[in-house]
Write an enzyme that holds these catalytic residues in place. Sequence first.
Site, mmCIF file in Angstrom:
data_model
loop_
_atom_site.group_PDB
_atom_site.id
_atom_site.type_symbol
_atom_site.label_atom_id
_atom_site.label_comp_id
_atom_site.label_asym_id
_atom_site.label_seq_id
_atom_site.Cartn_x
_atom_site.Cartn_y
_atom_site.Cartn_z
ATOM 1 N N GLU A 1 0.815 -1.214 0.000
ATOM 2 C CA GLU A 1 0.000 0.000 0.000
ATOM 3 C C GLU A 1 0.853 1.270 0.000
ATOM 4 O O GLU A 1 0.398 2.337 0.377
ATOM 5 C CB GLU A 1 -0.935 -0.018 1.207
ATOM 6 C CG GLU A 1 -1.899 -1.193 1.205
ATOM 7 C CD GLU A 1 -2.693 -1.308 2.485
ATOM 8 O OE1 GLU A 1 -3.660 -0.557 2.633
ATOM 9 O OE2 GLU A 1 -2.356 -2.154 3.327
ATOM 10 N N SER B 1 -6.811 -2.105 1.984
ATOM 11 C CA SER B 1 -7.038 -1.574 0.639
ATOM 12 C C SER B 1 -7.691 -2.580 -0.301
ATOM 13 O O SER B 1 -7.664 -2.405 -1.515
ATOM 14 C CB SER B 1 -5.719 -1.073 0.009
ATOM 15 O OG SER B 1 -5.271 0.082 0.681
ATOM 16 N N TYR C 1 -9.362 3.613 -5.069
ATOM 17 C CA TYR C 1 -8.374 4.666 -5.304
ATOM 18 C C TYR C 1 -8.352 5.218 -6.732
ATOM 19 O O TYR C 1 -7.466 5.989 -7.072
ATOM 20 C CB TYR C 1 -6.977 4.148 -4.919
ATOM 21 C CG TYR C 1 -6.917 3.756 -3.467
ATOM 22 C CD1 TYR C 1 -7.049 4.713 -2.468
ATOM 23 C CD2 TYR C 1 -6.773 2.431 -3.083
ATOM 24 C CE1 TYR C 1 -7.024 4.369 -1.125
ATOM 25 C CE2 TYR C 1 -6.753 2.065 -1.740
ATOM 26 C CZ TYR C 1 -6.873 3.045 -0.771
ATOM 27 O OH TYR C 1 -6.854 2.691 0.548
ATOM 28 N N ARG D 1 -11.415 3.783 11.410
ATOM 29 C CA ARG D 1 -12.525 3.628 10.472
ATOM 30 C C ARG D 1 -13.077 2.223 10.618
ATOM 31 O O ARG D 1 -12.331 1.251 10.563
ATOM 32 C CB ARG D 1 -12.089 3.854 9.031
ATOM 33 C CG ARG D 1 -13.281 4.029 8.071
ATOM 34 C CD ARG D 1 -12.887 3.936 6.621
ATOM 35 N NE ARG D 1 -12.568 2.580 6.228
ATOM 36 C CZ ARG D 1 -11.403 2.200 5.706
ATOM 37 N NH1 ARG D 1 -10.431 3.084 5.545
ATOM 38 N NH2 ARG D 1 -11.197 0.939 5.373
ATOM 39 N N ASP E 1 -15.585 -0.600 9.162
ATOM 40 C CA ASP E 1 -16.288 -1.038 7.961
ATOM 41 C C ASP E 1 -17.393 -2.013 8.349
ATOM 42 O O ASP E 1 -17.141 -2.994 9.065
ATOM 43 C CB ASP E 1 -15.324 -1.711 6.987
ATOM 44 C CG ASP E 1 -14.236 -0.768 6.503
ATOM 45 O OD1 ASP E 1 -14.471 0.454 6.515
ATOM 46 O OD2 ASP E 1 -13.155 -1.249 6.119
ATOM 47 N N GLU F 1 -14.432 -5.072 9.687
ATOM 48 C CA GLU F 1 -13.088 -4.849 10.215
ATOM 49 C C GLU F 1 -12.954 -3.413 10.695
ATOM 50 O O GLU F 1 -13.802 -2.565 10.395
ATOM 51 C CB GLU F 1 -12.021 -5.171 9.175
ATOM 52 C CG GLU F 1 -12.130 -4.383 7.893
ATOM 53 C CD GLU F 1 -11.140 -4.878 6.846
ATOM 54 O OE1 GLU F 1 -10.094 -4.212 6.672
ATOM 55 O OE2 GLU F 1 -11.407 -5.911 6.204
ATOM 56 N N ASN G 1 -10.003 -0.258 11.065
ATOM 57 C CA ASN G 1 -8.713 0.207 10.577
ATOM 58 C C ASN G 1 -8.143 1.285 11.491
ATOM 59 O O ASN G 1 -8.823 2.272 11.779
ATOM 60 C CB ASN G 1 -8.872 0.772 9.164
ATOM 61 C CG ASN G 1 -9.443 -0.248 8.196
ATOM 62 O OD1 ASN G 1 -8.703 -0.982 7.567
ATOM 63 N ND2 ASN G 1 -10.766 -0.299 8.101
ATOM 64 N N GLY H 1 -7.160 5.300 5.163
ATOM 65 C CA GLY H 1 -6.691 6.117 4.054
ATOM 66 C C GLY H 1 -7.136 7.562 4.191
ATOM 67 O O GLY H 1 -8.224 7.857 4.693
#
Length: 315
Positions: free
Chosen positions: A15, A151, A221, A260, A262, A275, A277, A281
């Site tokens: 990443e 990612s 992205y 974050r 999800d 999950e 994070n 990002g």
Amino acid sequence: MSRHVLVLAGGLSYEREVSLRSGRRVADALRRSGVDATIRDVDAGLLTALETERPDAVFIALHGASGEDGSLRGVLDLLGIPYVGAGADASRVAWDKAAAKAQLRAVGLPTPDWIALPHETFRELGAQALLDRIVARLEMPLMVKPAEGGSGLGAQAVRTVEELPSAMVGCFGYCDTALIERFASGADIAVSVIETPDGPTALPAVEIVPADGVYDYTARYTAGTTTWHAPARLDPEIAERVAETAVAAHDALELRDLSRVDLLVDEAGGIQVLEVNVSPGLTETSLLPIAVQAAGLDFGAVLLDLVEQSIKRGI
């Protein structure tokens, strides 16, 4: 006096390019808020740089192992340098998706059933025999993803038994351990959590609608390949439960500053945590900045508050 913040970005993970984009955006936003922000990669000269040009704080914009598995955070703890984000021990747990899911389930948070197995186990016990038993236990369809990483790299939805072997091979290309989950369908929702003086606060949920239905690396992205709805198109009562679930997940993993979460929300309003994070990002197409904008907040001001919070806290 202007704060000196060192933004760590790059690294050697898969990443890297995303991290560099996150780092540039963080540094630019902090500079607009009056901070002396510099970007640095992680290499053999980092320790010397940290000790000779000691920053007031470090902002970790690294993705992948170097930024999320707790090792670098442990080094910053050793040097006594404040940093934005979860501590080393909490990061180690969140980085390991299976360990994180177990901790979430232990406090009663819903997450899809799973099994995590290393590549070596498949070699020793026979891949096909194990896959047959996994399918019998979890049933089709399945989601296969690296147990460590982000990612969307190496992750694949598996809808038929015939697709499973190739999905496993793709997964093992990014991590030695595969996390195989019972597939959960519903709206893809991301909730960013930031720490404020009043405690962890959920920003508006972001609903993710990739053009081809798969939120993979390209969809994450590449501009124009995904539509985001911020706030998410959820009934107010469900939106409130989603926010509460995200904060509960943040707390269950003992995170701090920002994260974050999800999730999936099905048609009946059921919520599944996928999950969490610790180094989300922060690029122009990333979900946390979108949530900050949806909340009517200034991105640079939010980052500056997190920096000041980390300096006040120390290590």
